[in-house]
Design an enzyme around this catalytic site. Sequence first.
Site, PDB file in Angstrom:
ATOM      1  N   ARG A  36       0.733  -1.211  -0.057  1.00  0.00           N
ATOM      2  CA  ARG A  36       0.071   0.015  -0.228  1.00  0.00           C
ATOM      3  C   ARG A  36       0.821   1.176   0.024  1.00  0.00           C
ATOM      4  O   ARG A  36       0.210   2.347  -0.570  1.00  0.00           O
ATOM      5  CB  ARG A  36      -0.989   0.163   1.279  1.00  0.00           C
ATOM      6  CG  ARG A  36      -2.081  -1.102   1.093  1.00  0.00           C
ATOM      7  CD  ARG A  36      -3.027  -1.057   2.037  1.00  0.00           C
ATOM      8  NE  ARG A  36      -4.518  -1.546   1.686  1.00  0.00           N
ATOM      9  CZ  ARG A  36      -5.167  -2.403   2.734  1.00  0.00           C
ATOM     10  NH1 ARG A  36      -4.632  -2.115   3.923  1.00  0.00           N
ATOM     11  NH2 ARG A  36      -6.205  -2.821   2.429  1.00  0.00           N
ATOM     12  N   LYS A 199     -15.029 -15.757   5.974  1.00  0.00           N
ATOM     13  CA  LYS A 199     -16.387 -15.410   6.183  1.00  0.00           C
ATOM     14  C   LYS A 199     -17.203 -15.281   5.105  1.00  0.00           C
ATOM     15  O   LYS A 199     -17.114 -14.382   4.103  1.00  0.00           O
ATOM     16  CB  LYS A 199     -16.493 -14.346   7.316  1.00  0.00           C
ATOM     17  CG  LYS A 199     -15.897 -14.746   8.695  1.00  0.00           C
ATOM     18  CD  LYS A 199     -15.930 -13.804   9.864  1.00  0.00           C
ATOM     19  CE  LYS A 199     -16.764 -12.657   9.920  1.00  0.00           C
ATOM     20  NZ  LYS A 199     -16.089 -11.372  10.542  1.00  0.00           N
ATOM     21  N   GLY A 352      -6.980  -7.762   1.318  1.00  0.00           N
ATOM     22  CA  GLY A 352      -5.450  -7.552   1.809  1.00  0.00           C
ATOM     23  C   GLY A 352      -4.848  -8.770   1.846  1.00  0.00           C
ATOM     24  O   GLY A 352      -3.478  -9.222   1.610  1.00  0.00           O
ATOM     25  N   GLY A 376     -12.353  -4.342   1.735  1.00  0.00           N
ATOM     26  CA  GLY A 376     -13.650  -4.173   1.805  1.00  0.00           C
ATOM     27  C   GLY A 376     -14.166  -3.049   0.908  1.00  0.00           C
ATOM     28  O   GLY A 376     -15.321  -3.191   0.327  1.00  0.00           O
TER      29      GLY A 376
HETATM   30  P1  ADP Z   1      -8.858 -10.966   2.069  1.00  0.00           P
HETATM   31  O1  ADP Z   1      -8.496 -10.026   3.098  1.00  0.00           O
HETATM   32  O2  ADP Z   1      -8.214 -11.174   0.907  1.00  0.00           O
HETATM   33  O3  ADP Z   1     -10.341 -10.221   1.655  1.00  0.00           O
HETATM   34  P2  ADP Z   1     -10.122 -12.461   4.051  1.00  0.00           P
HETATM   35  O4  ADP Z   1      -9.840 -11.766   5.031  1.00  0.00           O
HETATM   36  O5  ADP Z   1     -11.604 -12.659   3.713  1.00  0.00           O
HETATM   37  O6  ADP Z   1      -9.345 -12.342   2.807  1.00  0.00           O
HETATM   38  O7  ADP Z   1      -9.832 -14.155   4.399  1.00  0.00           O
HETATM   39  C1  ADP Z   1      -8.577 -14.411   4.696  1.00  0.00           C
HETATM   40  C2  ADP Z   1      -8.291 -15.423   5.765  1.00  0.00           C
HETATM   41  O8  ADP Z   1      -9.341 -16.476   5.572  1.00  0.00           O
HETATM   42  C3  ADP Z   1      -6.865 -15.681   5.847  1.00  0.00           C
HETATM   43  O9  ADP Z   1      -6.256 -15.532   7.134  1.00  0.00           O
HETATM   44  C4  ADP Z   1      -7.044 -17.612   5.843  1.00  0.00           C
HETATM   45  O10 ADP Z   1      -6.360 -18.017   6.763  1.00  0.00           O
HETATM   46  C5  ADP Z   1      -8.457 -17.518   6.210  1.00  0.00           C
HETATM   47  N1  ADP Z   1      -8.969 -18.925   5.576  1.00  0.00           N
HETATM   48  C6  ADP Z   1      -9.209 -19.520   4.283  1.00  0.00           C
HETATM   49  N2  ADP Z   1      -9.627 -20.541   4.565  1.00  0.00           N
HETATM   50  C7  ADP Z   1      -9.843 -20.734   5.615  1.00  0.00           C
HETATM   51  C8  ADP Z   1     -10.347 -22.053   6.275  1.00  0.00           C
HETATM   52  N3  ADP Z   1     -10.756 -23.137   5.572  1.00  0.00           N
HETATM   53  N4  ADP Z   1     -10.639 -22.301   7.610  1.00  0.00           N
HETATM   54  C9  ADP Z   1     -10.476 -21.154   8.119  1.00  0.00           C
HETATM   55  N5  ADP Z   1      -9.859 -19.970   7.856  1.00  0.00           N
HETATM   56  C10 ADP Z   1      -9.745 -19.811   6.612  1.00  0.00           C
END
Ligand code: ADP
Length: 394
Positions: A36, A199, A352, A376
């Site tokens: 960033r 999530k 992120g 977001g």
């Molecule tokens: P981004 O920041 O790219 O939008 P998110 O914050 O939504 O992504 O999700 C990232 C997190 O999701 C990571 O820390 C990863 O460890 C977690 N994650 C991915 N798959 C699983 C899983 N099967 N169980 C638990 N956590 C998970």
Amino acid sequence: MGIKTLSELNPRNSKVILRCDLNVPIKDGVIGDPGRIIASLSTIKKLLEANCSIVIIAHLGRPKGEKKKDLSLAPVAEKLSELLKREVKFSTEITGVIKQALDLKPGEILMLENIRFESYETSKDESERIKLATELATYGDLYIGDGFGAVHRKHASVYELANLLPHAAGDLISAEVKVLEQLTKNPSRPYGVVLGGAKVSDKIGVISNLLDKANVIAIGGGMVFTFLAAQGKEIGKSLVEKDLIETVKELLIRAEKLGVKFLLPTDIVVAKEFLSDSEGTIVASDKIPSDQMGLDIGPESAESFASEIKLCKTVFWNGPMGVFEFSNFAQGTKVIAQALTQVEGIAVVGGGDSAAAVRKLGFEDKDFGYISTGGGASLEYLEGKELPGLVALK
Ligand code: ADP
Ligand code: MG
């Protein structure tokens, strides 16, 4: 979007207030992924070339209006100075008559401490936000908004401050918006959307809004298990959002009616515990043992997602396919990232953690069409929402 660009405003010899998104991961004072900061350089360099002085406002984490030492922007100012090969002054004071800001000369940069140390920045009370913005506005004559990662927030330095001064979007925001427009207005087809991450609740709005726009939607990550649960499958100890099972069921029905290819993993890498050295076992997605949890999509699923992705002309990917932070559960994310690099068209990585994941797995930014700095913010844009920080720059 109709936002005013930097070249349209064309600042020269001005005192500029620049809102950046410098919210980088910092551990023990050391910056992890400086993505960033690097993404903010273009606008800063242009302003310096135009003989402007710059007061940089940015945030770090969520200090909730309290001064927290580990959320200080001081290491970020240092890193920026290193990247620009030029002094970056730093002010621990944010409000009051900051002499450093008033004395700033053309070509000089002053970064203010984490703006979220001020509770009015994120206040729900508009009059408090206006009060802070009015103080901040005394530090310059122009406002440039370039903190894309914060544009979905109606915060004092993102929204109210922009309204108080002649304003424009910096290069980063312009670039981000251009890409997002490509994803929403007449995307080249087939159009694939890959979503993962922890999530469903974070992404349900995007899935819903892109359902009638995308040709292929592939789901991985922790949110897969709410989908599998909606199909009545055993998900063991995997992550699940029970209150969203009904919503997910409706989504799957809508997807079928619309004829969108909705891909869910057919195999899953499971483990007994959520540990960095847990060993993974591959099982069919309808055979998850009740005492285990799914931590990555399996190799068969990764390959089938990848082959669909490679056929697309437009791809948007947000959210890792598994717990990529643990090497035993990073393979799904790696295969998907690899597929994105092979897309003949535009492949966009948003989020992120997703951006950090591809860099950690050894890919380079130039391997992808675009890596967005905002998680977001890009998701809310793709949900079709109005983003306050962009509205303010019209
Ligand atoms: P981004 O920041 O790219 O939008 P998110 O914050 O939504 O992504 O999700 C990232 C997190 O999701 C990571 O820390 C990863 O460890 C977690 N994650 C991915 N798959 C699983 C899983 N099967 N169980 C638990 N956590 C998970
Ligand atoms: Mg994240």
